[in-house]
Design an enzyme around this catalytic site. Structure first.
Site, PDB file in Angstrom:
ATOM      1  N   ASP A  52       0.855  -1.184   0.000  1.00  0.00           N
ATOM      2  CA  ASP A  52       0.000   0.000   0.000  1.00  0.00           C
ATOM      3  C   ASP A  52       0.893   1.236   0.000  1.00  0.00           C
ATOM      4  OD1 ASP A  52      -3.265   0.366   1.000  1.00  0.00           O
ATOM      5  OD2 ASP A  52      -1.975   2.137   1.033  1.00  0.00           O
ATOM      6  N   GLU A 112     -18.710  -5.335   5.103  1.00  0.00           N
ATOM      7  CA  GLU A 112     -17.959  -4.870   6.265  1.00  0.00           C
ATOM      8  C   GLU A 112     -18.713  -5.338   7.516  1.00  0.00           C
ATOM      9  OE1 GLU A 112     -16.893  -0.669   5.989  1.00  0.00           O
ATOM     10  OE2 GLU A 112     -16.213  -1.013   3.949  1.00  0.00           O
ATOM     11  N   GLY A 163     -35.563   2.563   7.360  1.00  0.00           N
ATOM     12  CA  GLY A 163     -34.743   3.314   8.303  1.00  0.00           C
ATOM     13  C   GLY A 163     -34.210   4.576   7.676  1.00  0.00           C
ATOM     14  N   CYS A 220     -19.573   1.982  -0.461  1.00  0.00           N
ATOM     15  CA  CYS A 220     -19.904   1.191  -1.665  1.00  0.00           C
ATOM     16  C   CYS A 220     -21.225   1.589  -2.318  1.00  0.00           C
ATOM     17  CB  CYS A 220     -19.899  -0.294  -1.323  1.00  0.00           C
ATOM     18  SG  CYS A 220     -18.229  -0.926  -1.041  1.00  0.00           S
TER      19      CYS A 220
HETATM   20  P1  NAD Z   1     -10.053   1.841   1.036  1.00  0.00           P
HETATM   21  O1  NAD Z   1     -10.032   3.272   0.737  1.00  0.00           O
HETATM   22  O2  NAD Z   1     -10.309   1.360   2.441  1.00  0.00           O
HETATM   23  O3  NAD Z   1      -8.681   1.155   0.585  1.00  0.00           O
HETATM   24  C1  NAD Z   1      -8.013   1.474  -0.599  1.00  0.00           C
HETATM   25  C2  NAD Z   1      -6.509   1.369  -0.321  1.00  0.00           C
HETATM   26  O4  NAD Z   1      -5.787   1.487  -1.545  1.00  0.00           O
HETATM   27  C3  NAD Z   1      -5.973   2.463   0.606  1.00  0.00           C
HETATM   28  O5  NAD Z   1      -5.328   1.874   1.712  1.00  0.00           O
HETATM   29  C4  NAD Z   1      -5.010   3.247  -0.285  1.00  0.00           C
HETATM   30  O6  NAD Z   1      -3.918   3.784   0.419  1.00  0.00           O
HETATM   31  C5  NAD Z   1      -4.580   2.174  -1.262  1.00  0.00           C
HETATM   32  N1  NAD Z   1      -3.999   2.693  -2.515  1.00  0.00           N
HETATM   33  C6  NAD Z   1      -4.420   3.751  -3.257  1.00  0.00           C
HETATM   34  N2  NAD Z   1      -3.630   3.896  -4.323  1.00  0.00           N
HETATM   35  C7  NAD Z   1      -2.694   2.919  -4.264  1.00  0.00           C
HETATM   36  C8  NAD Z   1      -1.591   2.546  -5.090  1.00  0.00           C
HETATM   37  N3  NAD Z   1      -1.314   3.201  -6.209  1.00  0.00           N
HETATM   38  N4  NAD Z   1      -0.834   1.487  -4.727  1.00  0.00           N
HETATM   39  C9  NAD Z   1      -1.111   0.805  -3.593  1.00  0.00           C
HETATM   40  N5  NAD Z   1      -2.145   1.110  -2.772  1.00  0.00           N
HETATM   41  C10 NAD Z   1      -2.930   2.151  -3.100  1.00  0.00           C
HETATM   42  O7  NAD Z   1     -11.142   1.206   0.061  1.00  0.00           O
HETATM   43  P2  NAD Z   1     -11.907  -0.202   0.195  1.00  0.00           P
HETATM   44  O8  NAD Z   1     -13.159  -0.037   0.963  1.00  0.00           O
HETATM   45  O9  NAD Z   1     -10.929  -1.248   0.615  1.00  0.00           O
HETATM   46  O10 NAD Z   1     -12.338  -0.448  -1.313  1.00  0.00           O
HETATM   47  C11 NAD Z   1     -11.415  -0.864  -2.295  1.00  0.00           C
HETATM   48  C12 NAD Z   1     -12.204  -1.315  -3.513  1.00  0.00           C
HETATM   49  O11 NAD Z   1     -12.973  -2.461  -3.183  1.00  0.00           O
HETATM   50  C13 NAD Z   1     -13.206  -0.285  -4.031  1.00  0.00           C
HETATM   51  O12 NAD Z   1     -13.275  -0.392  -5.426  1.00  0.00           O
HETATM   52  C14 NAD Z   1     -14.502  -0.741  -3.415  1.00  0.00           C
HETATM   53  O13 NAD Z   1     -15.623  -0.326  -4.162  1.00  0.00           O
HETATM   54  C15 NAD Z   1     -14.340  -2.244  -3.473  1.00  0.00           C
HETATM   55  N6  NAD Z   1     -15.111  -2.986  -2.488  1.00  0.00           N
HETATM   56  C16 NAD Z   1     -15.113  -2.608  -1.193  1.00  0.00           C
HETATM   57  C17 NAD Z   1     -15.852  -3.325  -0.267  1.00  0.00           C
HETATM   58  C18 NAD Z   1     -15.936  -2.875   1.169  1.00  0.00           C
HETATM   59  O14 NAD Z   1     -16.787  -3.406   1.886  1.00  0.00           O
HETATM   60  N7  NAD Z   1     -15.118  -1.957   1.624  1.00  0.00           N
HETATM   61  C19 NAD Z   1     -16.599  -4.442  -0.670  1.00  0.00           C
HETATM   62  C20 NAD Z   1     -16.538  -4.828  -2.002  1.00  0.00           C
HETATM   63  C21 NAD Z   1     -15.798  -4.097  -2.911  1.00  0.00           C
END
Ligand code: NAD
Length: 437
Positions: free
Chosen positions: A30, A152, A257, A264
């Site tokens: 990251d 989550e 609610g 998301c």
């Molecule tokens: P987040 O913001 O918590 O995490 C994203 C991470 O990517 C951050 O830690 C950031 O520092 C890192 N990052 C950014 N640019 C980078 C790079 N160039 N190299 C390495 N790391 C880099 O987001 P999230 O909630 O984990 O979501 C990530 C993806 O997953 C999104 O597309 C989201 O829609 C999808 N998603 C999320 C969930 C969820 O419940 N959070 C569920 C399904 C899908």
């Protein structure tokens, strides 16, 4: 297998830990140094039940490491791209700069036979575009899209034992090398009977957009019913139970609610509308505009209900908001309806105190103007009205008698229909729910 996980946020950190739990050698990468330092020390950088225990367990095996150095991806055969795809500022579309930057940064470290696996939620067409980049760099590497459906609050379980896998590969071919690689990555859950579907890139990308659109629609549907129930003096909770018994409808996601939020659903339905527009299919998704509008209306409606509960004036009213996270068992406050409502109440002159078991730090960074109190009893003391906006277990189990002794005025707005109205009214409270008399 040797696996790299690029992007260690809510999705990637859990994915990295779970892949190590499945027996693979994993490096999490990251750009956020603080996050990586926490993870490397076995500390979860956010609250997710079971994650910290899992991190400690798998790090002790030596199979999981974390770094900010992308060159550590070299030597892995499967590279999961898990970076964020937030909403663009001032637009509905998804901001693809993180996915593009992460992929570009990974390219120099690819070897023949490697598989780049996208997990981020992306606009349809992204995988085909990135596949070309990968092939230009390394003609013998592959790209697959493997959308993530974790919730989550249940992320560890959902990652280790998902209800299905979707693999998007070139032309949706079963004998693609990427299918074999992903089958090997997921051999444990597949061996336990988890279904997997192989599709072409566009279908796999659309599965995720469609799934979230359906869930958002279900929530807004019941919230629209709540509006009608309020107007007609009916009870949406009984209505939901009754229609939910029809197994074509199902009871899940039919809780009226204050609406949905989080990192998301809101941004995903907007990005989906924007992408459909680019493809000339915007008419197909105009209903999502209504889904979004119904959802946002819940927030203004909750402010109005609070005003009614406070006798028509918000100015100077001491309001306690129970819950700041967008859902219980998470510290995620991205587009949290609870915080959005708290901020609107404060803007209208109320004195708002927000409490939450896990998300106060995140909440204070987003809305520094609100008052925060970690102790529930202190937060409730002398309140003129209490709003239950995120249904954490401890709030659902509050004792109405003990709580009444703390507050100034025994008025409660149950924004998640999580309490028993009879019990609260019997204890002397003025109780308001959502879509119920
Ligand atoms: P987040 O913001 O918590 O995490 C994203 C991470 O990517 C951050 O830690 C950031 O520092 C890192 N990052 C950014 N640019 C980078 C790079 N160039 N190299 C390495 N790391 C880099 O987001 P999230 O909630 O984990 O979501 C990530 C993806 O997953 C999104 O597309 C989201 O829609 C999808 N998603 C999320 C969930 C969820 O419940 N959070 C569920 C399904 C899908």
């Amino acid at each position: 297998m040797q696996i790299s996980v690029i992007g260690c946020g809510y999705l990637g950190a859990v994915h990295a830990a779970c892949m190590a739990k499945l027996g693979h050698d994993v490096v999490g990468i990251d750009v956020d140094e603080r996050k990586i330092a926490d993870l490397a020390a076995g500390k979860a950088p956010f609250f997710e039940p079971g994650l910290e225990e899992l991190l400690l367990e798998v790090q002790a095996t030596g199979r999981l490491t974390f770094t900010t150095d992308m060159s550590a991806a070299q030597g892995s055969t499967v590279h999961f791209v898990c970076v964020g795809t937030p909403q663009k500022k001032g637009e509905n579309a998804a901001d693809m700069t993180y996915v593009d930057a992460a992929t570009q940064a990974l390219l120099p470290y690819l070897s023949a036979g490697d598989v780049v696996v996208g997990k981020s939620t992306v606009p349809v067409g992204t995988a085909a575009r990135l596949a070309e980049l990968v092939l230009q760099q390394e003609p013998k590497a592959h790209l697959a899209w493997n959308p993530e459906f974790l919730r989550e609050g249940h992320a560890v379980k959902d990652t280790l034992t998902p209800d299905r896998f979707v693999y998007g590969v070139h032309e949706g071919s079963e004998d693609h090398a990427a299918v074999a690689a992903l089958d090997e990555v997921y051999s444990t859950p597949l061996g336990m009977g988890t279904r997997r579907l192989v599709a072409d890139y566009a279908t796999a990308e659309l599965v995720k957009a469609a799934a979230n659109s359906f869930l958002a629609t279900k929530i807004s549907f019941i919230n629209a019913m709540a509006e009608v129930c309020e107007a007609a003096g009916a009870d949406v909770t009984v209505l939901a139970d009754a229609i939910g018994l029809d197994d074509r409808i199902g009871r899940k996601f039919l809780n009226a609610g204050i609406g949905f939020g989080g990192g998301c659903l809101p941004k995903d339905i907007r990005a989906f509308m924007a992408r459909a527009g680019e493809l000339g299919a915007d008419q197909a998704l105009t209903f999502l505009r209504e889904v979004d509008a119904i959802n946002m209306r819940r927030r203004t409606r909750t402010v109005e209900l609070t005003r009614e509960l406070c006798g028509g004036v918000l100015m100077g009213q001491r309001i306690t908001v129970l819950g700041a996270a967008f859902k219980p068992d998470s510290d995620d406050v991205r587009d949290s309806p609870a915080l959005s409502i708290a901020a609107q109440l404060q803007l209208q002159g109320a004195v708002v105190t927000v409490t939450d078991p896990e998300s106060l730090g995140n909440a204070a960074r987003r809305f520094p103007e609100l008052n925060y109190e970690a102790n529930t009893e202190e937060a409730l003391r002398n309140a003129d009205a209490v709003l239950l906006l995120t249904e954490w277990k401890e709030y659902r189990h509050l004792d109405p008698h003990e709580t009444r002794d703390l507050v100034g005025n025994a008025r409660i707005l149950d924004g998640r229909n999580a309490l028993d109205p009879q019990k609260w009214r019997a204890a002397g409270w003025t109780y308001r729910g959502v879509g119920r008399p």
